[in-house]
Design an enzyme around this catalytic site. Structure first.
Site, PDB file in Angstrom:
ATOM      1  N   LYS A  73      12.288   4.288 -10.692  1.00 65.12           N
ATOM      2  CA  LYS A  73      11.370   3.595 -11.847  1.00 65.12           C
ATOM      3  C   LYS A  73      10.090   3.187 -11.483  1.00 65.12           C
ATOM      4  O   LYS A  73       9.166   2.867 -10.527  1.00 65.12           O
ATOM      5  CB  LYS A  73      11.879   1.722 -10.512  1.00 65.12           C
ATOM      6  CG  LYS A  73      11.702   1.140 -12.053  1.00 65.12           C
ATOM      7  CD  LYS A  73      11.859  -0.432 -11.284  1.00 65.12           C
ATOM      8  CE  LYS A  73      10.314  -0.864 -11.183  1.00 65.12           C
ATOM      9  NZ  LYS A  73       9.706  -1.303 -12.458  1.00 65.12           N
ATOM     10  N   CYS A 115      -5.623   3.592  -2.846  1.00 62.44           N
ATOM     11  CA  CYS A 115      -4.330   2.887  -1.600  1.00 62.44           C
ATOM     12  C   CYS A 115      -5.766   3.329  -0.418  1.00 62.44           C
ATOM     13  O   CYS A 115      -5.681   2.476   0.853  1.00 62.44           O
ATOM     14  CB  CYS A 115      -3.125   3.302  -1.064  1.00 62.44           C
ATOM     15  SG  CYS A 115      -3.245   5.272  -1.352  1.00 62.44           S
ATOM     16  N   GLU A 165      -6.215  -6.601   0.977  1.00 62.00           N
ATOM     17  CA  GLU A 165      -6.311  -5.504   0.504  1.00 62.00           C
ATOM     18  C   GLU A 165      -7.346  -6.480  -0.733  1.00 62.00           C
ATOM     19  O   GLU A 165      -6.298  -6.717  -1.461  1.00 62.00           O
ATOM     20  CB  GLU A 165      -5.286  -4.850  -0.048  1.00 62.00           C
ATOM     21  CG  GLU A 165      -5.925  -3.650  -0.658  1.00 62.00           C
ATOM     22  CD  GLU A 165      -4.290  -2.087  -1.585  1.00 62.00           C
ATOM     23  OE1 GLU A 165      -3.120  -3.700  -1.113  1.00 62.00           O
ATOM     24  OE2 GLU A 165      -4.565  -1.161  -1.152  1.00 62.00           O
ATOM     25  N   GLU A 205       5.146   2.936   1.770  1.00 59.36           N
ATOM     26  CA  GLU A 205       3.463   3.542   1.804  1.00 59.36           C
ATOM     27  C   GLU A 205       3.585   2.448   0.928  1.00 59.36           C
ATOM     28  O   GLU A 205       2.581   1.404  -0.638  1.00 59.36           O
ATOM     29  CB  GLU A 205       3.719   4.745   0.756  1.00 59.36           C
ATOM     30  CG  GLU A 205       4.122   5.813   1.555  1.00 59.36           C
ATOM     31  CD  GLU A 205       3.739   6.627   2.778  1.00 59.36           C
ATOM     32  OE1 GLU A 205       2.261   6.059   3.192  1.00 59.36           O
ATOM     33  OE2 GLU A 205       4.087   6.982   3.281  1.00 59.36           O
TER      34      GLU A 205
HETATM   35  P1  NAD Z   1       3.627  -3.468  -6.416  1.00 60.10           P
HETATM   36  O1  NAD Z   1       4.721  -3.947  -5.404  1.00 60.10           O
HETATM   37  O2  NAD Z   1       3.315  -4.393  -7.218  1.00 60.10           O
HETATM   38  O3  NAD Z   1       4.484  -2.493  -7.575  1.00 60.10           O
HETATM   39  C1  NAD Z   1       5.321  -1.333  -7.473  1.00 60.10           C
HETATM   40  C2  NAD Z   1       6.160  -0.655  -7.440  1.00 60.10           C
HETATM   41  O4  NAD Z   1       7.506  -1.935  -7.096  1.00 60.10           O
HETATM   42  C3  NAD Z   1       6.326  -1.383  -9.190  1.00 60.10           C
HETATM   43  O5  NAD Z   1       7.098  -0.522  -9.755  1.00 60.10           O
HETATM   44  C4  NAD Z   1       6.878  -2.952  -9.372  1.00 60.10           C
HETATM   45  O6  NAD Z   1       7.712  -2.949 -10.965  1.00 60.10           O
HETATM   46  C5  NAD Z   1       7.858  -3.012  -8.394  1.00 60.10           C
HETATM   47  N1  NAD Z   1       8.638  -4.153  -7.676  1.00 60.10           N
HETATM   48  C6  NAD Z   1       7.595  -5.056  -7.891  1.00 60.10           C
HETATM   49  N2  NAD Z   1       8.800  -6.131  -7.502  1.00 60.10           N
HETATM   50  C7  NAD Z   1       9.728  -5.565  -7.298  1.00 60.10           C
HETATM   51  C8  NAD Z   1      10.808  -6.343  -6.911  1.00 60.10           C
HETATM   52  N3  NAD Z   1      11.265  -7.296  -6.178  1.00 60.10           N
HETATM   53  N4  NAD Z   1      12.509  -5.421  -6.433  1.00 60.10           N
HETATM   54  C9  NAD Z   1      11.289  -4.425  -6.549  1.00 60.10           C
HETATM   55  N5  NAD Z   1      10.640  -3.657  -6.978  1.00 60.10           N
HETATM   56  C10 NAD Z   1       9.744  -4.104  -7.669  1.00 60.10           C
HETATM   57  O7  NAD Z   1       2.128  -2.086  -6.346  1.00 60.10           O
HETATM   58  P2  NAD Z   1       1.407  -1.936  -7.653  1.00 60.10           P
HETATM   59  O8  NAD Z   1       0.995  -3.723  -7.450  1.00 60.10           O
HETATM   60  O9  NAD Z   1       2.120  -1.899  -8.509  1.00 60.10           O
HETATM   61  O10 NAD Z   1       0.533  -0.992  -6.769  1.00 60.10           O
HETATM   62  C11 NAD Z   1      -0.728  -1.940  -5.828  1.00 60.10           C
HETATM   63  C12 NAD Z   1      -0.279  -1.712  -4.450  1.00 60.10           C
HETATM   64  O11 NAD Z   1       1.030  -0.394  -3.709  1.00 60.10           O
HETATM   65  C13 NAD Z   1      -1.419  -1.923  -3.758  1.00 60.10           C
HETATM   66  O12 NAD Z   1      -1.202  -2.601  -2.854  1.00 60.10           O
HETATM   67  C14 NAD Z   1      -1.384  -0.314  -3.609  1.00 60.10           C
HETATM   68  O13 NAD Z   1      -2.286  -0.496  -2.001  1.00 60.10           O
HETATM   69  C15 NAD Z   1      -0.875   0.367  -3.138  1.00 60.10           C
HETATM   70  N6  NAD Z   1      -0.323   1.857  -2.824  1.00 60.10           N
HETATM   71  C16 NAD Z   1       0.322   1.807  -1.998  1.00 60.10           C
HETATM   72  C17 NAD Z   1      -0.315   3.597  -1.527  1.00 60.10           C
HETATM   73  C18 NAD Z   1       0.025   4.378  -0.110  1.00 60.10           C
HETATM   74  O14 NAD Z   1       0.373   5.472  -0.555  1.00 60.10           O
HETATM   75  N7  NAD Z   1       0.443   3.985   0.358  1.00 60.10           N
HETATM   76  C19 NAD Z   1      -0.614   4.600  -2.814  1.00 60.10           C
HETATM   77  C20 NAD Z   1      -0.779   3.332  -3.834  1.00 60.10           C
HETATM   78  C21 NAD Z   1      -0.823   2.050  -3.567  1.00 60.10           C
END
Ligand code: NAD
Length: 505
Positions: A199, A310, A409, A275
């Site tokens: 997804k 990140c 963050e 992650e």
């Molecule tokens: P997010 O958690 O909002 O979304 C990530 C994914 O999860 C999306 O596909 C979203 O649709 C899905 N999602 C959202 N709600 C959900 C639910 N209730 N159940 C299942 N899936 C759901 O994060 P984002 O805003 O897309 O990304 C930014 C975040 O990602 C930041 O916190 C960033 O630090 C982190 N990030 C971490 C890494 C790493 O490797 N550690 C790398 C890149 C980004």
């Protein structure tokens, strides 16, 4: 003045990029069991560009019925062995072809991704298709090189330790760097023989849909890689709760990561690899070998991709004797960066991903000022006339360890600065957050470098550089930055079960 080195600018052809950006993107469908599939209820979602706010196209608004169909296809493909039991050499060839196709379509993939997520093209071309192809090749090479074990058991016995693919892997990807992060997961999962239901983020699905089509073209059998698009709370939740999804591989926010653990507990206790976010410290001592390089890296480490990285070095900790001068230099570098159209090859900082993210970033700045921080530069929405979402690189000084912006963050172009007096204080400040993803230390003293890298609780630390890495190195978070390993051969372990067979001979 030295400018940031974005590396591969001269490989980009502006005319070709402009031709690609002018292409109309047709409405997008999902990929389920090798077929282009609309949402079960016909629903669609509009996709907007952060570059200028325009509507780009629609994607399918996937449903839990779509997830059921994708998981059923993945499970069937896994059980009948069309991929899981294919000869390793053949699996390797298909993944090599997949990587070659990504490389052939690199500019197209990069432009498509920039159009819906806003990363500057000069960075996206390398970080997205460039690294995606590399990631797939790396794990393809491992297919016939990583094997099980024969354990040293007593005479009269034979014990085999098999590495079995787990089954169906649910992959949930964020909107930043979807190709790089997506392939950190799908490449080792496929190499280990699993089937996948992926997804993408609802606001940045386009390049991953194209990537999945290339996998089909490369000969990946139907049902092995399925893509369901749509809302996290619907599609993501259905994947998380599904009884036939065996492993979840996730990158995203801590809040969503927490939910996935709950879905796992409420369903089949599937393994969850998370992650998550970061609040990484960048610690600069006065004896750094090259303070100018350290200042450039401090700016590079937080402002590239508008801070939507990140591992961004969002907390600058500077030895007090150089605090004023060093911070001034970082501000100068920040102010010289070219913000603007991410599809212009000369742009150094592209768009903030969405209005929501931009509002959140600006809010953090206001709150920081209310908590006593001094804004040295930035903190504003810029280029509003474009219709896009852009923010000036922001440097906040006098930020206390108690301030919300020091601990949480932002995921935007916001750097906090704090002076320190001793190495012990630097370690204490570096660890004063719930995150533990990355960080750096700048010093000429080997003992100080060693003390700091051992004392800071983070998964990835750098000395006299910021952010260096490649596919051979584990990407792993400590504390609330997560629990899994992406990249390196260690990532393969997430996607296999160990099975022991003990025989009396
Ligand atoms: P997010 O958690 O909002 O979304 C990530 C994914 O999860 C999306 O596909 C979203 O649709 C899905 N999602 C959202 N709600 C959900 C639910 N209730 N159940 C299942 N899936 C759901 O994060 P984002 O805003 O897309 O990304 C930014 C975040 O990602 C930041 O916190 C960033 O630090 C982190 N990030 C971490 C890494 C790493 O490797 N550690 C790398 C890149 C980004």
């Amino acid at each position: 003045m030295k400018r940031l080195d974005w590396g591969i600018l001269n490989m980009l052809d502006q005319a070709q990029i402009d031709a690609l950006r002018a292409e109309i993107i047709p409405p997008q469908t999902q990929l389920i069991d090798g077929k282009k599939t609309a949402a079960s209820n016909g629903g669609v979602r509009d996709v907007f560009s952060p570059i200028d706010g325009s509507m780009l196209t629609t994607i399918a608004e996937g449903t839990s019925a779509d997830v059921d169909a994708a998981v059923a296809a993945a499970k069937k493909a896994f059980n009948d062995g069309r991929w899981s039991r294919m000869a390793p050499a053949n699996r390797k060839q298909i993944l090599y072809r997949f990587a070659d196709l990504i490389q052939q379509h690199a500019l197209e993939l990069a432009v498509l991704g920039v159009r819906d997520n806003g990363t500057e093209i000069s960075m996206a071309i390398k970080a997205e298709p460039g690294l995606a192809a590399q990631n797939i090749r790396y794990y393809a090479e491992a297919i016939d090189k990583v094997a099980g074990e024969i354990a040293p058991t007593p005479e009269g016995t034979l014990a085999l330790v098999h590495r079995e693919p787990v089954g169906v892997v649910g992959v949930i990807v964020p909107w930043n760097f979807p190709l790089m992060i997506g392939t950190w997961k799908i490449a080792p999962a496929l190499a280990a023989g699993n089937s996948i239901v992926m997804k993408p983020a609802e606001s940045a699905s386009l390049s991953l849909l194209k990537l999945a089509a290339l996998a089909q073209e490369a000969g990946l059998p139907d049902g092995v890689l399925n893509v369901v698009t749509g809302a996290g709370a619907v599609v993501g939740e259905a994947i998380g709760l599904h009884m036939d999804v065996d492993v979840l591989a996730f990158t995203g926010s801590g809040a969503t990561g927490r939910r996935l653990l709950q879905y796992s507990a409420a369903s089949n206790m599937k393994r969850c690899y998370l992650e998550l976010g970061g609040k990484s410290p960048n610690v600069v001592f006065s004896d750094a070998p090259d303070l100018e390089m350290a200042a450039i890296a401090a700016a590079n480490g937080i402002f590239r991709n508008s801070g939507q990285v990140c591992i961004a070095g969002s907390r600058l900790l500077v030895e007090r004797s150089i605090h004023a001068e060093f911070t001034k230099r970082v501000v100068e570098i920040a102010e010289a960066l070219k913000i603007g159209d991410p599809l212009d090859t000369t742009t150094e900082i592209g768009a903030v991903h969405s209005e929501t993210q931009l509002a959140q970033n600006l809010d953090f700045v206001l709150k920081a000022e209310a908590e006593g921080a001094k804004r040295l530069t930035g903190g504003e929405r810029v280029l509003q006339g474009t219709g896009g979402t852009y923010m000036s690189p922001t440097v906040l000084d006098n930020v206390t360890p108690e301030a919300s912006v020091f601990r949480n963050e932002v995921f935007g172009p916001v750097l906090t600065v704090k002076p320190f007096d001793t190495p012990e204080e630097a370690i204490h400040l570096a660890n004063a957050t719930e995150f533990g993803l990355s960080g750096a230390v700048w010093t000429s003293d080997l003992s100080t470098a060693h003390r700091l890298t051992m004392g800071i609780k983070s998964g990835m630390l750098h000395v006299n550089t910021y952010g260096g890495s490649d596919i051979t190195i584990p990407m792993s978070g400590m504390k609330q930055s997560g629990n899994g390993v992406d990249k390196s051969l260690h990532a393969l372990d997430k996607y296999v079960d160990l099975k022991s067979v003990w025989m009396k001979i």
